[in-house]
Design a protein around this motif. Structure first.
Motif, PDB file in Angstrom:
ATOM      1  N   PHE A 251       0.833  -1.225   0.133  1.00 11.32           N
ATOM      2  CA  PHE A 251       0.067  -0.069   0.021  1.00 11.32           C
ATOM      3  C   PHE A 251       0.918   1.179   0.022  1.00 11.32           C
ATOM      4  O   PHE A 251       0.326   2.468   0.124  1.00 11.32           O
ATOM      5  CB  PHE A 251      -0.830   0.112   1.168  1.00 11.32           C
ATOM      6  CG  PHE A 251      -1.700  -1.005   1.327  1.00 11.32           C
ATOM      7  CD1 PHE A 251      -2.633  -1.355   0.567  1.00 11.32           C
ATOM      8  CD2 PHE A 251      -1.612  -2.116   2.448  1.00 11.32           C
ATOM      9  CE1 PHE A 251      -3.505  -2.611   0.465  1.00 11.32           C
ATOM     10  CE2 PHE A 251      -2.229  -3.566   2.585  1.00 11.32           C
ATOM     11  CZ  PHE A 251      -3.331  -3.369   1.544  1.00 11.32           C
ATOM     12  N   VAL A 252       2.062   0.862   0.128  1.00 13.61           N
ATOM     13  CA  VAL A 252       3.078   2.337   0.220  1.00 13.61           C
ATOM     14  C   VAL A 252       3.285   2.928  -1.308  1.00 13.61           C
ATOM     15  O   VAL A 252       3.466   2.443  -2.346  1.00 13.61           O
ATOM     16  CB  VAL A 252       4.434   1.986   0.764  1.00 13.61           C
ATOM     17  CG1 VAL A 252       5.317   2.977   0.807  1.00 13.61           C
ATOM     18  CG2 VAL A 252       4.140   1.304   2.159  1.00 13.61           C
ATOM     19  N   VAL A 253       3.122   4.502  -1.168  1.00 16.06           N
ATOM     20  CA  VAL A 253       3.337   4.974  -2.372  1.00 16.06           C
ATOM     21  C   VAL A 253       4.115   6.459  -1.870  1.00 16.06           C
ATOM     22  O   VAL A 253       3.627   7.126  -1.201  1.00 16.06           O
ATOM     23  CB  VAL A 253       2.070   5.593  -2.982  1.00 16.06           C
ATOM     24  CG1 VAL A 253       2.271   6.596  -4.121  1.00 16.06           C
ATOM     25  CG2 VAL A 253       0.996   4.373  -3.299  1.00 16.06           C
ATOM     26  N   ASP A 254       5.594   6.582  -2.363  1.00 11.91           N
ATOM     27  CA  ASP A 254       6.213   7.628  -2.002  1.00 11.91           C
ATOM     28  C   ASP A 254       6.275   7.784  -0.521  1.00 11.91           C
ATOM     29  O   ASP A 254       6.269   8.898   0.069  1.00 11.91           O
ATOM     30  CB  ASP A 254       5.808   8.862  -2.720  1.00 11.91           C
ATOM     31  CG  ASP A 254       5.703   8.841  -4.222  1.00 11.91           C
ATOM     32  OD1 ASP A 254       6.564   8.336  -4.822  1.00 11.91           O
ATOM     33  OD2 ASP A 254       4.782   9.443  -5.027  1.00 11.91           O
ATOM     34  N   GLY A 255       6.403   6.665   0.198  1.00 11.96           N
ATOM     35  CA  GLY A 255       6.767   6.845   1.736  1.00 11.96           C
ATOM     36  C   GLY A 255       5.719   6.880   2.524  1.00 11.96           C
ATOM     37  O   GLY A 255       5.551   6.576   3.610  1.00 11.96           O
ATOM     38  N   THR A 256       4.396   7.298   1.879  1.00 11.92           N
ATOM     39  CA  THR A 256       3.056   6.941   2.837  1.00 11.92           C
ATOM     40  C   THR A 256       2.319   5.862   2.152  1.00 11.92           C
ATOM     41  O   THR A 256       2.379   5.373   1.235  1.00 11.92           O
ATOM     42  CB  THR A 256       2.445   8.234   2.741  1.00 11.92           C
ATOM     43  OG1 THR A 256       1.933   8.682   1.500  1.00 11.92           O
ATOM     44  CG2 THR A 256       3.396   9.334   3.365  1.00 11.92           C
ATOM     45  N   MET A 257       1.054   5.461   2.951  1.00 18.27           N
ATOM     46  CA  MET A 257       0.219   4.494   2.511  1.00 18.27           C
ATOM     47  C   MET A 257      -1.101   5.119   1.794  1.00 18.27           C
ATOM     48  O   MET A 257      -1.783   6.095   2.473  1.00 18.27           O
ATOM     49  CB  MET A 257      -0.023   3.552   3.681  1.00 18.27           C
ATOM     50  CG  MET A 257       1.011   2.944   4.195  1.00 18.27           C
ATOM     51  SD  MET A 257       0.493   1.311   5.105  1.00 18.27           S
ATOM     52  CE  MET A 257       0.083   2.175   6.415  1.00 18.27           C
ATOM     53  N   SER A 258      -1.557   4.479   0.733  1.00 14.94           N
ATOM     54  CA  SER A 258      -2.823   4.896   0.010  1.00 14.94           C
ATOM     55  C   SER A 258      -3.952   3.854   0.886  1.00 14.94           C
ATOM     56  O   SER A 258      -3.797   2.613   0.502  1.00 14.94           O
ATOM     57  CB  SER A 258      -2.743   4.919  -1.280  1.00 14.94           C
ATOM     58  OG  SER A 258      -3.933   5.064  -1.914  1.00 14.94           O
ATOM     59  N   PHE A 259      -4.902   4.441   1.284  1.00 16.99           N
ATOM     60  CA  PHE A 259      -5.824   3.652   2.158  1.00 16.99           C
ATOM     61  C   PHE A 259      -7.299   3.850   1.315  1.00 16.99           C
ATOM     62  O   PHE A 259      -7.633   5.056   1.623  1.00 16.99           O
ATOM     63  CB  PHE A 259      -5.838   3.956   3.538  1.00 16.99           C
ATOM     64  CG  PHE A 259      -6.938   3.527   4.491  1.00 16.99           C
ATOM     65  CD1 PHE A 259      -7.201   2.126   4.245  1.00 16.99           C
ATOM     66  CD2 PHE A 259      -7.734   4.195   5.295  1.00 16.99           C
ATOM     67  CE1 PHE A 259      -8.078   1.191   5.019  1.00 16.99           C
ATOM     68  CE2 PHE A 259      -8.761   3.428   5.866  1.00 16.99           C
ATOM     69  CZ  PHE A 259      -8.842   2.361   6.122  1.00 16.99           C
ATOM     70  N   ARG A 260      -7.703   2.814   1.097  1.00 15.06           N
ATOM     71  CA  ARG A 260      -9.397   3.072   0.458  1.00 15.06           C
ATOM     72  C   ARG A 260     -10.071   2.223   1.143  1.00 15.06           C
ATOM     73  O   ARG A 260     -10.049   0.950   1.479  1.00 15.06           O
ATOM     74  CB  ARG A 260      -9.076   2.432  -0.979  1.00 15.06           C
ATOM     75  CG  ARG A 260     -10.415   2.497  -1.876  1.00 15.06           C
ATOM     76  CD  ARG A 260     -10.327   1.957  -3.294  1.00 15.06           C
ATOM     77  NE  ARG A 260     -11.464   2.128  -4.087  1.00 15.06           N
ATOM     78  CZ  ARG A 260     -11.893   3.364  -4.715  1.00 15.06           C
ATOM     79  NH1 ARG A 260     -11.190   4.392  -4.823  1.00 15.06           N
ATOM     80  NH2 ARG A 260     -12.885   3.326  -5.562  1.00 15.06           N
ATOM     81  N   VAL A 261     -11.065   2.795   1.634  1.00 18.54           N
ATOM     82  CA  VAL A 261     -12.272   2.079   2.366  1.00 18.54           C
ATOM     83  C   VAL A 261     -13.500   2.756   1.958  1.00 18.54           C
ATOM     84  O   VAL A 261     -13.647   3.781   1.636  1.00 18.54           O
ATOM     85  CB  VAL A 261     -11.852   2.757   3.910  1.00 18.54           C
ATOM     86  CG1 VAL A 261     -12.104   4.081   4.192  1.00 18.54           C
ATOM     87  CG2 VAL A 261     -12.799   2.042   4.866  1.00 18.54           C
ATOM     88  N   GLY A 262     -14.543   1.656   2.356  1.00 19.57           N
ATOM     89  CA  GLY A 262     -16.125   2.056   2.139  1.00 19.57           C
ATOM     90  C   GLY A 262     -16.471   2.945   2.993  1.00 19.57           C
ATOM     91  O   GLY A 262     -16.340   2.585   4.363  1.00 19.57           O
ATOM     92  N   MET A 263     -17.270   4.086   2.875  1.00 17.77           N
ATOM     93  CA  MET A 263     -18.040   4.991   3.828  1.00 17.77           C
ATOM     94  C   MET A 263     -19.555   4.704   3.359  1.00 17.77           C
ATOM     95  O   MET A 263     -20.029   5.260   2.428  1.00 17.77           O
ATOM     96  CB  MET A 263     -17.511   6.222   4.021  1.00 17.77           C
ATOM     97  CG  MET A 263     -15.969   6.349   4.337  1.00 17.77           C
ATOM     98  SD  MET A 263     -15.653   5.692   6.139  1.00 17.77           S
ATOM     99  CE  MET A 263     -17.012   6.713   7.076  1.00 17.77           C
ATOM    100  N   THR A 264     -20.235   4.173   4.332  1.00 20.29           N
ATOM    101  CA  THR A 264     -21.676   4.217   4.129  1.00 20.29           C
ATOM    102  C   THR A 264     -22.477   5.239   4.734  1.00 20.29           C
ATOM    103  O   THR A 264     -22.429   5.414   6.020  1.00 20.29           O
ATOM    104  CB  THR A 264     -22.218   2.919   4.758  1.00 20.29           C
ATOM    105  OG1 THR A 264     -21.739   1.744   3.928  1.00 20.29           O
ATOM    106  CG2 THR A 264     -23.845   2.828   4.520  1.00 20.29           C
TER     107      THR A 264
END
Length: 270
Positions: A251-264
């Motif tokens: 999940f790391v991109v350029d030293g940080t993480m990209s987090f994808r979560v569903g929001m209802t």
């Protein structure tokens, strides 16, 4: 940096203080901005924030309704409310209530809008809480509820690692966080509570999180997981970090993480 250094770095506060310091900027605040936009609060409205935590939604609501409005925050956790009070400028008048969402010490028809961000899943009697939200709304009043889920891969990895290296019971928290995302279940609960014009929608939200080891310990120290992990001992913490961080590299991109979560998000009227 070693695990011991990361684990002990800057985590001297209470879970509520760490929640405000770490969780709110990366997750709580971006989600709060979305909720406030959806709610469309108007100047002069009276707003109740249920399960307000450290008050990120409450303060944003106060900004929207202005001096002519009124905002209250309610939470069962005194530690969260203490941080909420301390982080709210004196020129933003907010009434804070330490109470259960299932039995609010508030009069009938006292609010135009009720908000609840990422809190309903933690309330044992959700039906009672929803009925209380409806009770305190004026006729035609609006409710806006957000819950996260389903459990994203990043948190499934952490849950499995907690069960393996710390305590199977500690992994239960990761399940609970994402336990209320089913749109039909939420709509049915709201219908049973007496709400009308119910609309429930699930949308993905992409967030930027710190690097794996930083986020792992920031999250743990911001939640009830902190005590169990502290008691586990250094060897188990080392194993937890190695396991989680190795798998989180995807999940790391350029030293940080990209987090994808569903929001209802559920909206309705009384």
């Amino acid at each position: 940096m070693t695990t011991q250094q990361v684990y002990g770095k800057s985590f001297g506060g209470t879970p509520a203080e760490n929640y405000q310091r770490f969780f709110v900027p990366s997750i709580g605040a971006p989600v709060a901005d979305d909720l406030i936009d959806v709610a469309g609060l108007q100047p002069g409205e009276r707003v109740l924030d249920v399960a307000c935590g450290t008050g990120v939604v409450t303060r944003r609501a106060a900004d929207r309704v202005g001096a002519g409005g009124a905002v209250s925050g309610l939470d069962v956790n005194p530690g969260m409310l203490a941080v909420a009070r301390s982080r709210t400028p004196p020129d933003i008048p907010v009434e804070w209530y330490e109470a259960s969402a299932e039995s609010m010490p508030l009069p009938d028809e006292a609010f135009d809008v009720v908000l609840c961000q990422m809190g309903l899943q933690f309330i044992p009697d959700k039906q009672a809480a929803l009925r209380e939200m409806r009770r305190v709304l004026v006729s035609g009043g609006r409710v806006f509820i957000t819950v996260p889920g389903p459990k994203p891969p990043m948190f499934a990895i952490m849950k499995d690692a907690l069960a393996s290296h710390i305590d199977p019971n500690a992994a239960f928290f990761a399940d609970l966080v994402f336990s209320m995302h089913d749109a039909e279940e939420l709509a049915e609960l709201m219908r049973d509570a007496g709400f009308r014009e119910i609309d429930v929608r699930a949308r993905p939200k992409t967030l930027r999180l710190p690097a794996p080891a930083d986020f792992l310990w920031q999250y743990i120290h911001s939640t009830p997981l902190a005590e169990a992990v502290a008691q586990a001992g250094q060897a188990k913490r080392d194993a937890l970090e190695r396991d989680v961080c190795a798998q989180w590299q995807q999940f790391v991109v350029d030293g940080t993480m990209s987090f994808r979560v569903g929001m209802t998000t559920a909206t309705a009227r009384k």
